[in-house]
Design a protein around this motif. Sequence first.
Motif, PDB file in Angstrom:
ATOM      1  N   GLY B  77       0.807  -1.220   0.000  1.00 22.94           N
ATOM      2  CA  GLY B  77       0.000   0.000   0.000  1.00 22.94           C
ATOM      3  C   GLY B  77       0.828   1.252   0.000  1.00 22.94           C
ATOM      4  O   GLY B  77       0.307   2.351   0.174  1.00 22.94           O
ATOM      5  N   GLY B  78       2.140   1.104  -0.203  1.00 20.77           N
ATOM      6  CA  GLY B  78       3.003   2.282  -0.247  1.00 20.77           C
ATOM      7  C   GLY B  78       3.777   2.473   1.039  1.00 20.77           C
ATOM      8  O   GLY B  78       3.938   1.537   1.828  1.00 20.77           O
ATOM      9  N   GLY B  79       4.266   3.671   1.235  1.00 18.56           N
ATOM     10  CA  GLY B  79       5.072   3.929   2.425  1.00 18.56           C
ATOM     11  C   GLY B  79       5.664   5.322   2.395  1.00 18.56           C
ATOM     12  O   GLY B  79       5.004   6.275   1.984  1.00 18.56           O
ATOM     13  N   THR B  94      16.769  -0.148 -13.850  1.00 10.80           N
ATOM     14  CA  THR B  94      16.784  -1.547 -14.285  1.00 10.80           C
ATOM     15  C   THR B  94      16.068  -1.713 -15.622  1.00 10.80           C
ATOM     16  O   THR B  94      16.531  -2.452 -16.504  1.00 10.80           O
ATOM     17  N   ALA B  95      14.958  -0.990 -15.768  1.00  7.94           N
ATOM     18  CA  ALA B  95      14.185  -1.102 -17.011  1.00  7.94           C
ATOM     19  C   ALA B  95      14.969  -0.568 -18.206  1.00  7.94           C
ATOM     20  O   ALA B  95      14.660  -0.927 -19.345  1.00  7.94           O
ATOM     21  N   ASP B  96      15.941   0.293 -17.938  1.00  8.82           N
ATOM     22  CA  ASP B  96      16.784   0.777 -19.032  1.00  8.82           C
ATOM     23  C   ASP B  96      17.724  -0.315 -19.547  1.00  8.82           C
ATOM     24  O   ASP B  96      18.289  -0.196 -20.634  1.00  8.82           O
ATOM     25  N   GLU B  97      17.941  -1.352 -18.739  1.00  4.42           N
ATOM     26  CA  GLU B  97      18.901  -2.389 -19.103  1.00  4.42           C
ATOM     27  C   GLU B  97      18.263  -3.704 -19.528  1.00  4.42           C
ATOM     28  O   GLU B  97      18.871  -4.489 -20.251  1.00  4.42           O
ATOM     29  N   MET B  98      17.080  -3.966 -19.051  1.00  3.07           N
ATOM     30  CA  MET B  98      16.447  -5.246 -19.372  1.00  3.07           C
ATOM     31  C   MET B  98      14.937  -5.114 -19.203  1.00  3.07           C
ATOM     32  O   MET B  98      14.466  -4.172 -18.552  1.00  3.07           O
ATOM     33  N   PRO B  99      14.177  -6.009 -19.774  1.00  6.04           N
ATOM     34  CA  PRO B  99      12.719  -5.942 -19.597  1.00  6.04           C
ATOM     35  C   PRO B  99      12.321  -6.078 -18.130  1.00  6.04           C
ATOM     36  O   PRO B  99      12.840  -6.942 -17.420  1.00  6.04           O
ATOM     37  N   VAL B 100      11.439  -5.182 -17.699  1.00  6.03           N
ATOM     38  CA  VAL B 100      10.872  -5.262 -16.354  1.00  6.03           C
ATOM     39  C   VAL B 100       9.355  -5.328 -16.494  1.00  6.03           C
ATOM     40  O   VAL B 100       8.746  -4.485 -17.152  1.00  6.03           O
ATOM     41  N   VAL B 101       8.771  -6.320 -15.901  1.00 11.51           N
ATOM     42  CA  VAL B 101       7.322  -6.535 -15.957  1.00 11.51           C
ATOM     43  C   VAL B 101       6.817  -6.610 -14.517  1.00 11.51           C
ATOM     44  O   VAL B 101       7.527  -7.118 -13.635  1.00 11.51           O
ATOM     45  N   ALA B 102       5.620  -6.088 -14.281  1.00  7.63           N
ATOM     46  CA  ALA B 102       5.071  -6.108 -12.927  1.00  7.63           C
ATOM     47  C   ALA B 102       3.828  -6.976 -12.859  1.00  7.63           C
ATOM     48  O   ALA B 102       3.040  -7.043 -13.816  1.00  7.63           O
ATOM     49  N   SER B 103       3.661  -7.631 -11.746  1.00  7.68           N
ATOM     50  CA  SER B 103       2.459  -8.402 -11.458  1.00  7.68           C
ATOM     51  C   SER B 103       1.940  -7.957 -10.096  1.00  7.68           C
ATOM     52  O   SER B 103       2.670  -7.989  -9.104  1.00  7.68           O
ATOM     53  N   VAL B 104       0.703  -7.501 -10.067  1.00  5.98           N
ATOM     54  CA  VAL B 104       0.140  -6.968  -8.832  1.00  5.98           C
ATOM     55  C   VAL B 104      -0.684  -8.038  -8.143  1.00  5.98           C
ATOM     56  O   VAL B 104      -1.571  -8.649  -8.767  1.00  5.98           O
ATOM     57  N   ASP B 105      -0.400  -8.246  -6.876  1.00  7.49           N
ATOM     58  CA  ASP B 105      -1.229  -9.155  -6.085  1.00  7.49           C
ATOM     59  C   ASP B 105      -2.476  -8.418  -5.595  1.00  7.49           C
ATOM     60  O   ASP B 105      -3.308  -8.061  -6.379  1.00  7.49           O
ATOM     61  N   ALA B 106      -2.554  -8.148  -4.299  1.00  9.18           N
ATOM     62  CA  ALA B 106      -3.748  -7.491  -3.774  1.00  9.18           C
ATOM     63  C   ALA B 106      -3.745  -6.000  -4.078  1.00  9.18           C
ATOM     64  O   ALA B 106      -4.761  -5.426  -4.473  1.00  9.18           O
ATOM     65  N   VAL B 107      -2.603  -5.374  -3.902  1.00  6.59           N
ATOM     66  CA  VAL B 107      -2.597  -3.918  -4.009  1.00  6.59           C
ATOM     67  C   VAL B 107      -1.207  -3.421  -4.403  1.00  6.59           C
ATOM     68  O   VAL B 107      -0.192  -3.953  -3.943  1.00  6.59           O
ATOM     69  N   ALA B 108      -1.194  -2.456  -5.289  1.00 10.99           N
ATOM     70  CA  ALA B 108       0.022  -1.686  -5.582  1.00 10.99           C
ATOM     71  C   ALA B 108      -0.418  -0.235  -5.610  1.00 10.99           C
ATOM     72  O   ALA B 108      -0.722   0.328  -6.657  1.00 10.99           O
ATOM     73  N   ALA B 109      -0.504   0.354  -4.441  1.00 10.10           N
ATOM     74  CA  ALA B 109      -1.062   1.694  -4.324  1.00 10.10           C
ATOM     75  C   ALA B 109       0.006   2.696  -3.932  1.00 10.10           C
ATOM     76  O   ALA B 109       0.998   2.361  -3.278  1.00 10.10           O
ATOM     77  N   SER B 110      -0.225   3.905  -4.369  1.00 10.03           N
ATOM     78  CA  SER B 110       0.613   5.049  -4.006  1.00 10.03           C
ATOM     79  C   SER B 110       2.089   4.746  -4.266  1.00 10.03           C
ATOM     80  O   SER B 110       2.485   4.514  -5.401  1.00 10.03           O
ATOM     81  N   GLY B 111       2.909   4.726  -3.215  1.00 10.36           N
ATOM     82  CA  GLY B 111       4.333   4.526  -3.418  1.00 10.36           C
ATOM     83  C   GLY B 111       4.676   3.221  -4.114  1.00 10.36           C
ATOM     84  O   GLY B 111       5.657   3.136  -4.869  1.00 10.36           O
ATOM     85  N   ALA B 112       3.868   2.189  -3.903  1.00  5.23           N
ATOM     86  CA  ALA B 112       4.121   0.910  -4.576  1.00  5.23           C
ATOM     87  C   ALA B 112       3.797   1.005  -6.064  1.00  5.23           C
ATOM     88  O   ALA B 112       4.488   0.411  -6.897  1.00  5.23           O
TER      89      ALA B 112
END
Lengths: 369, 312
Positions: B77-79, B94-112
């Motif tokens: 929920g951030g921080g 990191t994304a400038d150097e290699m593929p970065v993909v995200a998978s969200v579980d319950a929450v990716a809010a605000s800072g996350a």
Amino acid sequence: MRNEPSILGYALIFCFVVAAVLGASMLFAGVFAPTQSPAEPYDATAFDESVRSVPLDASGDIDPDVDAENSGTVLIDTAHGNQFDREDILPLIEALEQQNYTVRFHSGGELETALAAADAYVVIGPQQTHSVDEVATVESFADSGGRVMLFGEPDRVLLVSDGFGVSSIRERTTLSGLGGAFGMTFDPQFVYDMERNDGGYKQVIATPTDTTDISSEDGIVLSIPGEVRSESGTVLLESSETASRAGAAENRVHSLAVVDGNVLAVGDSSFLGVTRYNIGDTNEFIALLVEFAVSGDRETTEADETGDTGDSDAGDGTEGEDGADSEEPVPPEEPDDPEDPDDPEDPDDPDDPEDPDDPDDPDAPPEEE
Amino acid sequence: MRATSSFTLVVLAALVVGLAIAPFATGGLSGSSSGTVAVIPIEGTIDGERTATVTQSLETARNDDSIVAVVLVANSGGGGAAASEELYMQVQRTADEMPVVASVDAVAASGAYYAIAPSEEIYVKPASQVGSVGVLATLPPPLEPNEDISTTGPAKLSGGEQRALEHELETLRGSFVNAIFESRGDRLDISEAELSYARTYAGHDAIDRGLADTIGDRQSAVEHAATSAGVDQYDTTVIRGNGAVTFVSQAAYVSADTPQKESISFTTFIGNESSGPVVLLMQPELVTTSSIVHNETETTETPIVPDGDDDA
């Protein structure tokens, strides 16, 4: 007899040993060498200067355009749990006094008597309603040429810990009765603007209408205002069309200050404080308020000249003409909680030093005849 | 004996040559490339310790030649504001150097959400919550003048005037929003003003507005990362720091698969008697009535006095 390796055999052994040594060396170097090389500098384009919030200039003075020979009295209501402290309106007080007007605070007693000596009546964020008689008195005051200025605030929520847990209290100004008498309504929901603001969506930049004759580039900054409407009046301040009302999805222009004859209403009072009065062109709007307050055509009575204005105190920190101690002219701004045994405004609290009915209170006003 | 020696030499020579050309031979025969996809969790409340752990994991991924892509598994929920900004920068690097993909579980809010924004693809589940693009701060109570603490400047105790803090927060909001727009670009179907409302959106709504890309599970994200890295065969490795992960968000706590997890109070972030401002990028529902309250006896004197005895 032992056969010696051929030259080719020696060559192979040599190559093998060399390869082994090189391999071991490379492995050793790989294990113990630093694993990182200098990386490219971070490209912080997302954080360039364009994202900075630049405050509006706050350096103007309140310079009303009024007749220097005029003088009179402005009565400020403090008898209805009004939510302000002296410093919250100090720029307005000083601007009025610079125009030779005396600022007095009405903390109780007969409003009609107090208003008899006044040219203008100012009500800021009351939390107790004006009685029917008081509303009639103010109506009569305005009909006779007195100026009335009403400053409302939208509802606010306070989270309070009282030892039994946490509860929320809704602070609410009660201007519906008094404002309604003049066809004015104060919206309890706050207005915000995600785009035209000064330091966040709650600091709404309002624009003076042509009625005001204020030429404003920066705008008037109101802090958490509420919309105020008038049935037959004229809008003085309005939000931009990007503003919204809390709880509503649409963006539209909201009226934030209106005037109708001798009555002026604003949906905010925070801009009157010492920290906000001159943000942008806010000081010019306060100058307009001063001009409005001192430009009534009400004739004061003989009783006015004697200073018999009920339980009123001069705002300059000196003793009022009625003898009341005026060193603390403004009541505390604690929210009125009827359940609070320590509430200083609780009329039933025997320990309340400001209880007007407390016979032991030396500062208590005289009993009404 | 001579025959034996010759045999030995031939074997040795064959070994050397064979080992030398083996990698080329196997690659050439299969006709495929391979690598490792690193799975790095961004879980729990984002504070300095959590940021250091994730930063180290990302550095490991960048410096390991066998790692060809990164999958961020977000459940937070951030921080803290600065800690979240640091994560955003590290993920972007990191994304400038290699593929970065995200998978969200319950929450990716605000800072996350800030942290995973540079990902080339964001996978969500229908129940995932993303967004809350905004900043919150506890305002310093008025403490001056007092005769108990001696200071050399009027803002030493509070950090500054309220209006200055409001503009600082507004600048942080602008940075946050700008970073999301830079990262997501044309995929966003939402105005800056609407994004700044700081709403959270469930999976499909988030995709509609371009805050996320696809409904999918963690494996989908891993496969997308491997494909994007151009490898046909891949291994996965989870790079996770040691120690318990702390959660303020109950939804994230319940959903977390981390071996050691702990639910903590929101007051961990704002303290009990902090006088200066505390700036956070956390989802709003974490600010419970038991966390930030007005002390009834000091309502007008101390606008915000946190109560540290209640759990979020």
